[in-house]
Design a protein around this motif. Sequence first.
Motif, PDB file in Angstrom:
ATOM      1  N   THR A   1      -7.486  25.936 -22.201  1.00 16.75           N
ATOM      2  CA  THR A   1      -7.961  26.929 -23.167  1.00 16.75           C
ATOM      3  C   THR A   1      -7.785  26.435 -24.605  1.00 16.75           C
ATOM      4  O   THR A   1      -8.636  26.705 -25.475  1.00 16.75           O
ATOM      5  CB  THR A   1      -7.224  28.254 -22.962  1.00 16.75           C
ATOM      6  OG1 THR A   1      -5.802  28.037 -23.046  1.00 16.75           O
ATOM      7  CG2 THR A   1      -7.561  28.855 -21.599  1.00 16.75           C
ATOM      8  N   LEU A   2      -6.688  25.702 -24.869  1.00 14.81           N
ATOM      9  CA  LEU A   2      -6.504  25.139 -26.213  1.00 14.81           C
ATOM     10  C   LEU A   2      -7.572  24.096 -26.528  1.00 14.81           C
ATOM     11  O   LEU A   2      -8.062  24.010 -27.659  1.00 14.81           O
ATOM     12  CB  LEU A   2      -5.110  24.528 -26.330  1.00 14.81           C
ATOM     13  CG  LEU A   2      -3.933  25.518 -26.356  1.00 14.81           C
ATOM     14  CD1 LEU A   2      -2.611  24.767 -26.347  1.00 14.81           C
ATOM     15  CD2 LEU A   2      -4.027  26.426 -27.578  1.00 14.81           C
ATOM     16  N   ARG A   3      -7.941  23.309 -25.542  1.00 13.66           N
ATOM     17  CA  ARG A   3      -8.998  22.323 -25.755  1.00 13.66           C
ATOM     18  C   ARG A   3     -10.342  23.012 -26.025  1.00 13.66           C
ATOM     19  O   ARG A   3     -11.156  22.506 -26.807  1.00 13.66           O
ATOM     20  CB  ARG A   3      -9.108  21.409 -24.543  1.00 13.66           C
ATOM     21  CG  ARG A   3      -7.982  20.381 -24.451  1.00 13.66           C
ATOM     22  CD  ARG A   3      -8.176  19.459 -23.273  1.00 13.66           C
ATOM     23  NE  ARG A   3      -7.173  18.394 -23.261  1.00 13.66           N
ATOM     24  CZ  ARG A   3      -7.084  17.457 -22.319  1.00 13.66           C
ATOM     25  NH1 ARG A   3      -7.965  17.465 -21.306  1.00 13.66           N
ATOM     26  NH2 ARG A   3      -6.149  16.537 -22.371  1.00 13.66           N
ATOM     27  N   ARG A   4     -10.561  24.127 -25.407  1.00 12.99           N
ATOM     28  CA  ARG A   4     -11.799  24.871 -25.674  1.00 12.99           C
ATOM     29  C   ARG A   4     -11.802  25.395 -27.109  1.00 12.99           C
ATOM     30  O   ARG A   4     -12.834  25.378 -27.785  1.00 12.99           O
ATOM     31  CB  ARG A   4     -11.947  26.023 -24.670  1.00 12.99           C
ATOM     32  CG  ARG A   4     -12.262  25.566 -23.262  1.00 12.99           C
ATOM     33  CD  ARG A   4     -12.600  26.758 -22.376  1.00 12.99           C
ATOM     34  NE  ARG A   4     -13.685  27.544 -22.957  1.00 12.99           N
ATOM     35  CZ  ARG A   4     -14.963  27.228 -22.861  1.00 12.99           C
ATOM     36  NH1 ARG A   4     -15.325  26.126 -22.227  1.00 12.99           N
ATOM     37  NH2 ARG A   4     -15.893  27.999 -23.408  1.00 12.99           N
ATOM     38  N   ASP A   5     -10.655  25.883 -27.584  1.00  7.25           N
ATOM     39  CA  ASP A   5     -10.566  26.318 -28.982  1.00  7.25           C
ATOM     40  C   ASP A   5     -10.826  25.149 -29.932  1.00  7.25           C
ATOM     41  O   ASP A   5     -11.513  25.308 -30.954  1.00  7.25           O
ATOM     42  CB  ASP A   5      -9.186  26.916 -29.254  1.00  7.25           C
ATOM     43  CG  ASP A   5      -8.956  28.210 -28.472  1.00  7.25           C
ATOM     44  OD1 ASP A   5      -9.947  28.837 -28.062  1.00  7.25           O
ATOM     45  OD2 ASP A   5      -7.779  28.578 -28.272  1.00  7.25           O
ATOM     46  N   ALA A   6     -10.287  23.980 -29.588  1.00  5.14           N
ATOM     47  CA  ALA A   6     -10.509  22.804 -30.433  1.00  5.14           C
ATOM     48  C   ALA A   6     -11.984  22.397 -30.421  1.00  5.14           C
ATOM     49  O   ALA A   6     -12.522  21.955 -31.452  1.00  5.14           O
ATOM     50  CB  ALA A   6      -9.630  21.644 -29.959  1.00  5.14           C
ATOM     51  N   LEU A   7     -12.645  22.540 -29.279  1.00  2.80           N
ATOM     52  CA  LEU A   7     -14.063  22.195 -29.202  1.00  2.80           C
ATOM     53  C   LEU A   7     -14.907  23.136 -30.059  1.00  2.80           C
ATOM     54  O   LEU A   7     -15.838  22.691 -30.769  1.00  2.80           O
ATOM     55  CB  LEU A   7     -14.516  22.230 -27.742  1.00  2.80           C
ATOM     56  CG  LEU A   7     -15.982  21.900 -27.469  1.00  2.80           C
ATOM     57  CD1 LEU A   7     -16.332  20.519 -28.006  1.00  2.80           C
ATOM     58  CD2 LEU A   7     -16.276  21.992 -25.978  1.00  2.80           C
TER      59      LEU A   7
END
Length: 424
Positions: free
Chosen positions: A379-385
């Motif tokens: 989920t953090l990687r999705r926010d970064a994307l």
Amino acid sequence: MTRFGTPKLASYSALSGAGLLTALVFARPELVALTAPFLLALAAGLALATPPRLSVSVELDSERALEGDQVGARIVVESAAPIDRLDLYLRLPAGIDVEEGRNPVGLHLRAGERRELELQLRAARWGGHVLGPTYARVHDPLGLLVWESKAETRREIRVYPREDVLRRVLQPRDTQVFTGNEVARTKGEGIEFADIRLWAAGDPLKRVNWRASARRGDLWVNESHPERNTDVILFVDSFAEARHGEEGTLDLAVRATATLADAYVGRRDRVGLIAFGGILRWLVPGMGLVHLYRIVDALLDTQIVLSYYWKEIDVIPPRTLPPNALVIGLSPLLDPRSVGALLDLRARGYDLAVVDVSPVPFAPRPSSGIDAVAYDIWTLRRDALRHRLQSAGVAVAEWRDDKPLQAIMEEVREFRRYARHARV
């Protein structure tokens, strides 16, 4: 039709054969009397059994429906010879359910009788569905033989996604040259006031602003903004999806695409479609109700197809992506190829907005352990994307199924209103 022997035929034949063999071996003719009923049943059953002459067809009240609608269907069966027992089964695809009626069904037919079996079907999911084939099984009167056949009664029903109601849509930065509902930034013939200027030779009298002329002592005329149409490209990511039960991110994306296409076509804008995935599809921008049906029909064939081929945006014909077009991407942002294509469009200067069809609701978080940690990292990687896309000047809004599409459009609108345009 293919004929088969039933277990009853096999058991009767075995008992008759065993009785005759025993009477012959032990020289006991009275044992033949015990097998006589089975022999008579075999003889009568085989003598009365005649190959059936059956015709089966399927009729639909309508070949088009919306999600959740009911469609009437009829299985029409006719037999030239009497049938003691007939079993019928119409194969239904996933997404079509039986609301009323029986399927499979058993019935009895007289010679020359024509029977219509009514079914009420419910279109549960969008897509192009094929009903059929119809399987038929005919039993002889004594149950010794069975005839089976498959009737190629393939009828197609196209189920369109149910659309939401949008009060407002995204407004592109640039307009085109044809008349529409969007107020252009340039000045020209229109009804939206833009500015006033000094009168020049050739200006019509109706454009004179008499109040401004009386105050300033010279003739001043009104300038207007013309009403123009826009080009809108709907970009649907079909590389991957998250799915839980009967719903998935692709279902939400297809319904939202149909809603946006209907809204923009109603504004007399030109709308195009790009289905970017394992199977690449596109439609050149067009206008009108007929083109709207083309877009929705193309959406019905959208599906997730596994592909490892790296497709870049260069494979799309240039006419599909006209200059100054607004590109609205609907993607779960699960595949790097789709993300790369969206960033490529932004780098080429296209006016881009992305609706992140969130897969998070379709992937519940594990309760504890290393799986929960991996889920949080994902989920953090999705926010970064999303932040990477926003840093490139792309308006991004996360859409979950508990929010209406209009609310997501307003989030994108606010970002486009205040954010600065940046380059990748």
